[in-house]
Design a protein around this motif. Structure first.
Motif, mmCIF file in Angstrom:
data_model
loop_
_atom_site.group_PDB
_atom_site.id
_atom_site.type_symbol
_atom_site.label_atom_id
_atom_site.label_comp_id
_atom_site.label_asym_id
_atom_site.label_seq_id
_atom_site.Cartn_x
_atom_site.Cartn_y
_atom_site.Cartn_z
ATOM 1 N N MET A 1 95.774 -41.647 38.481
ATOM 2 C CA MET A 1 96.198 -41.936 37.107
ATOM 3 C C MET A 1 97.712 -41.754 36.991
ATOM 4 S SD MET A 1 94.994 -40.094 33.559
ATOM 5 C CE MET A 1 93.293 -40.576 33.819
ATOM 6 N N THR A 2 98.382 -42.705 36.334
ATOM 7 C CA THR A 2 99.831 -42.636 36.184
ATOM 8 C C THR A 2 100.230 -41.354 35.447
ATOM 9 O OG1 THR A 2 99.945 -45.046 36.086
ATOM 10 C CG2 THR A 2 101.865 -43.839 35.294
ATOM 11 N N PHE A 3 101.326 -40.765 35.915
ATOM 12 C CA PHE A 3 101.827 -39.514 35.346
ATOM 13 C C PHE A 3 103.278 -39.733 34.928
ATOM 14 C CE2 PHE A 3 104.150 -35.517 36.012
ATOM 15 C CZ PHE A 3 103.423 -34.648 35.215
ATOM 16 N N VAL A 4 103.630 -39.203 33.756
ATOM 17 C CA VAL A 4 104.991 -39.352 33.233
ATOM 18 C C VAL A 4 105.536 -37.977 32.884
ATOM 19 C CG1 VAL A 4 106.397 -40.249 31.340
ATOM 20 C CG2 VAL A 4 104.610 -41.677 32.339
ATOM 21 N N GLN A 5 106.766 -37.732 33.294
ATOM 22 C CA GLN A 5 107.433 -36.482 32.948
ATOM 23 C C GLN A 5 108.625 -36.799 32.046
ATOM 24 O OE1 GLN A 5 109.569 -33.845 35.943
ATOM 25 N NE2 GLN A 5 107.794 -32.576 35.435
ATOM 26 N N VAL A 6 108.695 -36.091 30.925
ATOM 27 C CA VAL A 6 109.792 -36.261 29.969
ATOM 28 C C VAL A 6 110.694 -35.039 30.057
ATOM 29 C CG1 VAL A 6 110.425 -36.610 27.555
ATOM 30 C CG2 VAL A 6 108.287 -37.594 28.447
ATOM 31 N N ILE A 7 111.962 -35.266 30.400
ATOM 32 C CA ILE A 7 112.941 -34.178 30.533
ATOM 33 C C ILE A 7 113.886 -34.263 29.342
ATOM 34 C CG2 ILE A 7 114.689 -33.129 32.009
ATOM 35 C CD1 ILE A 7 113.428 -34.749 34.337
ATOM 36 N N GLU A 51 115.270 -38.010 29.596
ATOM 37 C CA GLU A 51 114.934 -38.817 30.765
ATOM 38 C C GLU A 51 113.420 -38.897 30.882
ATOM 39 O OE1 GLU A 51 115.700 -39.351 35.565
ATOM 40 O OE2 GLU A 51 116.116 -37.413 34.638
ATOM 41 N N ILE A 52 112.918 -40.121 31.112
ATOM 42 C CA ILE A 52 111.483 -40.348 31.289
ATOM 43 C C ILE A 52 111.278 -40.866 32.704
ATOM 44 C CG2 ILE A 52 109.461 -41.586 30.435
ATOM 45 C CD1 ILE A 52 110.997 -41.932 27.770
ATOM 46 N N VAL A 53 110.496 -40.132 33.492
ATOM 47 C CA VAL A 53 110.279 -40.477 34.892
ATOM 48 C C VAL A 53 108.790 -40.743 35.100
ATOM 49 C CG1 VAL A 53 110.696 -39.831 37.287
ATOM 50 C CG2 VAL A 53 112.165 -38.912 35.476
ATOM 51 N N GLU A 54 108.489 -41.866 35.751
ATOM 52 C CA GLU A 54 107.093 -42.257 35.977
ATOM 53 C C GLU A 54 106.721 -42.076 37.441
ATOM 54 O OE1 GLU A 54 105.245 -46.534 36.271
ATOM 55 O OE2 GLU A 54 105.385 -45.989 34.149
ATOM 56 N N PHE A 55 105.491 -41.605 37.665
ATOM 57 C CA PHE A 55 104.947 -41.410 39.008
ATOM 58 C C PHE A 55 103.556 -42.035 39.082
ATOM 59 C CE2 PHE A 55 107.749 -37.890 38.002
ATOM 60 C CZ PHE A 55 108.526 -37.725 39.146
ATOM 61 N N PRO A 56 103.100 -42.370 40.279
ATOM 62 C CA PRO A 56 101.743 -42.913 40.404
ATOM 63 C C PRO A 56 100.665 -41.906 39.993
ATOM 64 C CG PRO A 56 103.035 -43.378 42.374
ATOM 65 C CD PRO A 56 103.830 -42.419 41.544
ATOM 66 N N SER A 57 100.947 -40.603 40.148
ATOM 67 C CA SER A 57 99.967 -39.570 39.812
ATOM 68 C C SER A 57 100.682 -38.228 39.704
ATOM 69 C CB SER A 57 98.879 -39.484 40.900
ATOM 70 O OG SER A 57 99.440 -39.021 42.119
ATOM 71 N N TYR A 58 99.960 -37.228 39.191
ATOM 72 C CA TYR A 58 100.512 -35.872 39.100
ATOM 73 C C TYR A 58 100.828 -35.336 40.497
ATOM 74 C CZ TYR A 58 100.608 -30.803 38.488
ATOM 75 O OH TYR A 58 100.966 -29.478 38.524
ATOM 76 N N GLU A 59 99.921 -35.606 41.453
ATOM 77 C CA GLU A 59 100.116 -35.127 42.812
ATOM 78 C C GLU A 59 101.405 -35.679 43.423
ATOM 79 O OE1 GLU A 59 96.191 -34.500 41.461
ATOM 80 O OE2 GLU A 59 97.293 -36.397 41.612
#
Length: 231
Positions: A1-7, A51-59
């Motif tokens: 599941m896609t994971f997004v981190q907001v800094i 900053e918004i960074v997208e990843f394929p998953s939390y892992e």
């Protein structure tokens, strides 16, 4: 599941922040797991940067955070911030690419189902179509519908979207098709031959509608299949 981190951070050294981001991108080339990064500045507070960074998953995000380059840049980020940055971790529950949606609807309704007038609702009134197979490179919607109707009725193609990507107001799709030569085409009588081929389209969207389209097909391959050329 896609994971997004907001800094979320406060800094009066936005130029240094930009340089840090450039350094991180360069330092993590071939190592990072992040797929997309957006940096935005608050219109009402220029010191407020997100900053918004997208990843394929939390892992995958955790792998990225463990990179020594990421740790080094983060420590430098803290130094230029007015206060400690905050992090919000989001599991993406819905991801709507709105422009890709209208592009897929165009392919399915206008081309595959041949509901030609649906194009009026999907495209802007000043829509322009660029296709070297048509009579002019840059024709309006009404003329594009008329000329494409002849092609679609001649071959009754079924298009498949093999892949699609979107960036800004542009959507690009890799297409394939199968069909049969069942109607007149450029003065040539139907041959009842099966045809297949590939193509690409890039749409430019405005306010949820298609304003411009660039189409490219293997026209020579099509003409060979119906016996119009022998090369």
């Amino acid at each position: 599941m896609t994971f997004v981190q907001v800094i979320d951070c406060k800094t009066h050294q936005a130029d240094k922040l930009d340089r840090l981001m450039d350094n991180w991108v360069k330092a993590t080339q071939g190592k990072r797991t992040a797929t997309h990064s957006i940096v935005g500045r608050d219109r009402s507070d220029s010191a407020h940067v997100v900053e918004i960074v997208e990843f394929p998953s939390y892992e995958e995000a955790m792998k990225n955070s463990r990179l020594p380059e990421t740790d080094r840049i983060f420590r430098q980020l803290v130094e230029i911030c007015d206060e400690a940055p905050t992090f919000t971790d989001l599991e993406v529950s819905r991801d709507e690419q709105l422009n890709t949606g209208v592009a897929r609807t165009f392919v399915e309704e206008v081309i595959n189902r041949r509901n030609y007038d649906v194009a009026d609702a999907l495209c802007t009134p000043d829509y322009k179509e660029h296709d070297p197979a048509l009579s002019s490179y840059g024709i309006g919607l009404a003329r594009a519908k008329e000329e494409n109707r002849e092609i679609l009725e001649a071959f009754r193609p079924r298009l498949t979207v093999e892949s699609m990507i979107a960036e800004g107001d542009l959507v690009s799709a890799r297409l394939s098709y199968t069909g049969r030569h069942v109607g007149p085409f450029k003065g040539m009588e139907p041959t009842d031959r099966e045809v297949m081929g590939t193509g690409h389209v890039t749409f430019r969207c405005e306010n949820g509608k298609i304003a411009e389209g660039w189409w490219n097909w293997d026209d020579l391959g099509l003409l060979r299949q119906i016996g119009a050329v022998d090369v």
